[in-house]
Write an enzyme that holds these catalytic residues in place. Structure first.
Site, PDB file in Angstrom:
ATOM      1  N   ASP A 424     -60.030  63.551   0.768  1.00  0.00           N
ATOM      2  CA  ASP A 424     -60.068  62.921   2.238  1.00  0.00           C
ATOM      3  C   ASP A 424     -59.022  61.920   1.680  1.00  0.00           C
ATOM      4  O   ASP A 424     -58.913  61.341   0.278  1.00  0.00           O
ATOM      5  CB  ASP A 424     -61.186  62.383   2.067  1.00  0.00           C
ATOM      6  CG  ASP A 424     -60.543  61.917   3.874  1.00  0.00           C
ATOM      7  OD1 ASP A 424     -60.794  62.705   4.878  1.00  0.00           O
ATOM      8  OD2 ASP A 424     -60.617  60.210   4.305  1.00  0.00           O
ATOM      9  N   ASN A 432     -50.931  55.886   9.451  1.00  0.00           N
ATOM     10  CA  ASN A 432     -50.184  56.069  11.031  1.00  0.00           C
ATOM     11  C   ASN A 432     -49.712  54.948  11.547  1.00  0.00           C
ATOM     12  O   ASN A 432     -49.355  54.904  12.398  1.00  0.00           O
ATOM     13  CB  ASN A 432     -51.037  57.015  11.348  1.00  0.00           C
ATOM     14  CG  ASN A 432     -51.474  58.217  10.975  1.00  0.00           C
ATOM     15  OD1 ASN A 432     -49.694  59.060  10.668  1.00  0.00           O
ATOM     16  ND2 ASN A 432     -52.007  59.449  11.225  1.00  0.00           N
ATOM     17  N   HIS A 437     -46.686  58.332  13.523  1.00  0.00           N
ATOM     18  CA  HIS A 437     -47.402  59.516  12.783  1.00  0.00           C
ATOM     19  C   HIS A 437     -46.206  60.622  11.782  1.00  0.00           C
ATOM     20  O   HIS A 437     -46.840  61.114  11.347  1.00  0.00           O
ATOM     21  CB  HIS A 437     -47.685  59.616  14.062  1.00  0.00           C
ATOM     22  CG  HIS A 437     -48.748  58.979  14.586  1.00  0.00           C
ATOM     23  ND1 HIS A 437     -50.001  60.031  14.449  1.00  0.00           N
ATOM     24  CD2 HIS A 437     -49.020  58.304  16.433  1.00  0.00           C
ATOM     25  CE1 HIS A 437     -50.787  59.005  15.125  1.00  0.00           C
ATOM     26  NE2 HIS A 437     -50.753  58.303  15.774  1.00  0.00           N
ATOM     27  N   ASP A 441     -47.415  62.835   9.270  1.00  0.00           N
ATOM     28  CA  ASP A 441     -47.110  64.271   8.936  1.00  0.00           C
ATOM     29  C   ASP A 441     -46.123  64.360   7.539  1.00  0.00           C
ATOM     30  O   ASP A 441     -46.824  65.894   7.017  1.00  0.00           O
ATOM     31  CB  ASP A 441     -46.391  64.429  10.841  1.00  0.00           C
ATOM     32  CG  ASP A 441     -46.948  64.401  11.692  1.00  0.00           C
ATOM     33  OD1 ASP A 441     -48.578  64.487  11.446  1.00  0.00           O
ATOM     34  OD2 ASP A 441     -46.483  64.060  12.723  1.00  0.00           O
ATOM     35  N   THR A 455     -53.001  75.072  -7.201  1.00  0.00           N
ATOM     36  CA  THR A 455     -53.819  76.353  -6.573  1.00  0.00           C
ATOM     37  C   THR A 455     -53.334  77.644  -6.209  1.00  0.00           C
ATOM     38  O   THR A 455     -53.188  77.945  -6.095  1.00  0.00           O
ATOM     39  CB  THR A 455     -54.939  76.149  -4.749  1.00  0.00           C
ATOM     40  OG1 THR A 455     -53.901  76.415  -4.426  1.00  0.00           O
ATOM     41  CG2 THR A 455     -55.253  75.188  -5.205  1.00  0.00           C
ATOM     42  N   ARG A 456     -52.325  78.269  -7.665  1.00  0.00           N
ATOM     43  CA  ARG A 456     -51.423  79.661  -7.844  1.00  0.00           C
ATOM     44  C   ARG A 456     -53.103  80.853  -8.307  1.00  0.00           C
ATOM     45  O   ARG A 456     -52.003  81.891  -8.297  1.00  0.00           O
ATOM     46  CB  ARG A 456     -50.988  79.558  -8.924  1.00  0.00           C
ATOM     47  CG  ARG A 456     -49.535  78.147  -8.334  1.00  0.00           C
ATOM     48  CD  ARG A 456     -48.627  78.445  -9.285  1.00  0.00           C
ATOM     49  NE  ARG A 456     -46.862  77.669  -8.636  1.00  0.00           N
ATOM     50  CZ  ARG A 456     -46.680  78.510  -7.561  1.00  0.00           C
ATOM     51  NH1 ARG A 456     -46.651  79.469  -7.245  1.00  0.00           N
ATOM     52  NH2 ARG A 456     -46.181  77.666  -6.806  1.00  0.00           N
ATOM     53  N   GLU A 468     -57.353  64.135   8.124  1.00  0.00           N
ATOM     54  CA  GLU A 468     -56.243  64.373   6.446  1.00  0.00           C
ATOM     55  C   GLU A 468     -57.221  64.764   5.611  1.00  0.00           C
ATOM     56  O   GLU A 468     -57.101  64.109   4.563  1.00  0.00           O
ATOM     57  CB  GLU A 468     -56.287  62.650   6.662  1.00  0.00           C
ATOM     58  CG  GLU A 468     -57.113  61.801   6.086  1.00  0.00           C
ATOM     59  CD  GLU A 468     -58.416  61.183   7.478  1.00  0.00           C
ATOM     60  OE1 GLU A 468     -59.214  60.650   7.903  1.00  0.00           O
ATOM     61  OE2 GLU A 468     -57.443  61.801   8.636  1.00  0.00           O
TER      62      GLU A 468
END
Length: 572
Positions: A424, A432, A437, A441, A455-456, A468
């Site tokens: 988180d 924000n 915003h 993003d 993460t492969r 988030e």
């Protein structure tokens, strides 16, 4: 594997991939020859599309069944051919072409041979045929010429070579052929050379030598042409040999014409399978008449071969591939139809206006292949997009849960622990509010790119589960919570190193993460919901303990997670 998949996805999204794919596939299909027979059927249809205006100066004198009944068994005394030439001379026939080989002397008929030689000299415009004879034992091909006594007074000599394709079909002839060198004109071309109005500056047909070398003993062919065949023999006046010989025909039918003399009687004629409806057979003498008609009318067709063929093939495939590539994201089928229409249109223009037969079928196969590839890529893209978060490019919640369930079943079979991390972004609402915003993003996108790089492995999966909040599922060959904790701490440290700072005017802030970790061995006493709840509780403790840290929960039994999770939490 992920890197290879990403490379394939990038290539599949490029227009040049479809263009090059269409060209290479078309060249491969053409080289393999797997479509040759079907391609020849297309060529046959193209030949039928072209119609040569019929010349009115061609007639055929046929040695037919009626002639055999009246004159007896064939071959006849050459005195009969002398009589025929006399009749043709009196009828005003301009040129007489014999599709009959006069290569041997007739024993006991020397007077008939001499009479024929005199008749040839008297007419002055007689074309005789020559052929070839192959010695199979020595592999040598020799020329079979008319007797010198006939050849000297003859106006020209032409070859009667009729090359058939692999399927037994005759589609064209070679304008030049001979043993050792292609020096003899085709029989119809030899007759055309006698026409003073026909000036040959350059022979039509594709210039290439067809034969096993040009040494002596090899039959060599050059200048191949294709030509449209008349629908039936009635286009040319066909007169019986016996009727002409006995003067039973009107002289006007022969006056000023080129007359072909040949055999059409069943059993002794040379017949060839030619393009047309069904198994259409045509005698050799009529084929020569068709060749002369095509030469006079300029209705000749060239079938590209060699480098011109490959160049045209590549061009058509590239154009069709560009059309398919243009429609690859909307409707690959529409792109295929338009691509085929473009190639067919170009082929028809080349055929009808330039007399060039192009190679279509390999192009059509290649366009179908790239259209299938485009359609499959679009399906995979849509399926992949439905399971991805549009902002970050990570898995969405639905896709993550499907993968979660799948890995849970796999690890249950192997009794191996599965690890779940929930991440988180700390104080994201404040970011924000301060940065806007759009900047928020951008931060989420940067975080998504980072998590994808982390993460492969095949079983690992990163996901944006909302706002988030993110989740990571880790599948380790040797489960170790300490390694997972170090992995999570590395993420926390790396996010700090990104150096994303923002200020509300009073205080400076830095982007940080909090991570909760949990593990469980899938079994009867554990569940995916329990593991998720444990990781969520660990995240709650990380937030409660000051954020920007990792808290982990390690348990082989999740049934007591709800009551004792606080007792099993530890963090840093």
């Amino acid at each position: 594997m992920n890197a290879l998949k990403e490379l394939i996805d990038k290539l599949a999204d490029k227009s040049i991939t479809y263009v090059l794919g269409a060209v290479l596939l078309a060249l491969f299909v053409d080289y393999s020859g797997i479509t040759w027979r079907t391609e020849q059927m297309v060529v046959d249809k193209e030949l039928q599309l072209v119609r040569a205006p019929l010349a009115g100066d061609i007639a055929i004198v046929a040695i037919d069944e009626k002639s055999l009944r009246e004159l007896g068994p064939w071959p006849w005394s050459r005195r009969e051919y002398a009589r025929l030439l006399k009749q043709l001379t009196e009828s005003g026939a301009e040129t007489v072409v014999f599709d009959i080989l006069f290569a041997d002397r007739r024993r006991g008929d020397e007077e008939g041979d001499q009479a024929f030689a005199d008749a040839i000299a008297q007419h002055g415009r007689v074309v005789l045929a020559m052929s070839s004879d192959r010695d199979i034992s020595r592999g040598v091909v020799s020329e079979v010429l008319p007797l010198p006594m006939f050849m000297r007074p003859a106006a020209a000599v032409g070859h009667t070579d009729m090359p058939v394709d692999r399927d037994g079909m005759l589609r064209g002839v070679f304008l030049l052929a001979g043993s050792g060198a292609a020096r003899w004109p085709q029989l119809a071309l030899a007759a055309l050379y006698l026409n003073e109005d026909y000036k040959v500056k350059h022979l039509p047909g594709q210039e290439y030598v067809y034969g096993l070398g040009q040494g002596m003993g090899r039959w060599v062919r050059d200048h191949r042409i294709l030509f449209p065949f008349s629908s039936d023999s009635s286009h040319f006046p066909v007169l019986s040999f016996a009727d002409v010989l006995e003067g039973r025909t009107r002289g006007a039918l022969l006056t000023g014409k080129t007359v072909f003399v040949g055999v059409t009687a069943q059993g002794i004629q040379r017949v060839f399978l030619v393009p047309g409806g069904g198994n259409r057979l045509m005698p050799g003498v009529e084929i020569h008449a068709n060749v002369l008609n095509a030469l006079e009318q300029g209705a000749l067709l060239n079938e590209l071969r060699g480098w011109p063929r490959l160049a045209m093939l590549s061009l058509l495939a590239a154009l069709g591939g560009m059309v398919v590539a243009f429609y690859r994201r909307n409707c690959a089928a529409r792109g295929l139809i338009l691509g085929l229409s473009v190639t067919v249109g170009i082929s028809l223009v080349l055929l009808l206006f330039f007399g060039v037969i192009t190679t279509n079928l390999p192009v059509w196969v290649s366009l179908a292949g790239v259209a299938f590839m485009a359609n499959r890529h679009q399906i995979l893209y849509l399926r992949d997009s439905s399971g991805r978060d549009a902002l970050t490019g990570l898995c969405n919640r639905r896709s993550f849960e499907e993968h979660f369930q799948r890995m849970w079943r796999i690890n249950a079979r192997h009794r191996r622990a599965l690890f779940l991390l929930i991440l988180d972004v700390d104080h994201f609402k404040r970011l924000n509010d301060v940065m806007g915003h759009l900047r928020g993003d951008e931060v989420l996108r940067e975080l998504g790119d980072y998590l994808k790089r982390k993460t492969r492995r095949a079983g690992d999966r990163a996901c944006r589960i909302g706002g988030e909040e993110f989740a990571i599922l880790l599948d380790m060959d040797k489960p170790d919570m300490q390694k997972v904790q170090a992995f999570a701490q590395q993420i926390v440290d790396d996010i700090q190193k990104l150096g994303i700072h923002y200020s509300d005017g009073e205080q400076e802030y830095r982007l940080t993460l909090s991570i909760g970790c949990a593990s469980a061995v899938p079994g009867a006493s554990t569940s995916t919901d329990g593991l998720f709840h444990a990781a969520d509780q660990a995240l709650y403790e990380a937030k409660k303990s000051g954020r920007n840290q990792v808290c982990c929960y390690d348990s082989d039994e999740q049934s007591a997670v709800a009551n004792s999770v606080k007792d099993k939490l530890y963090g840093q």
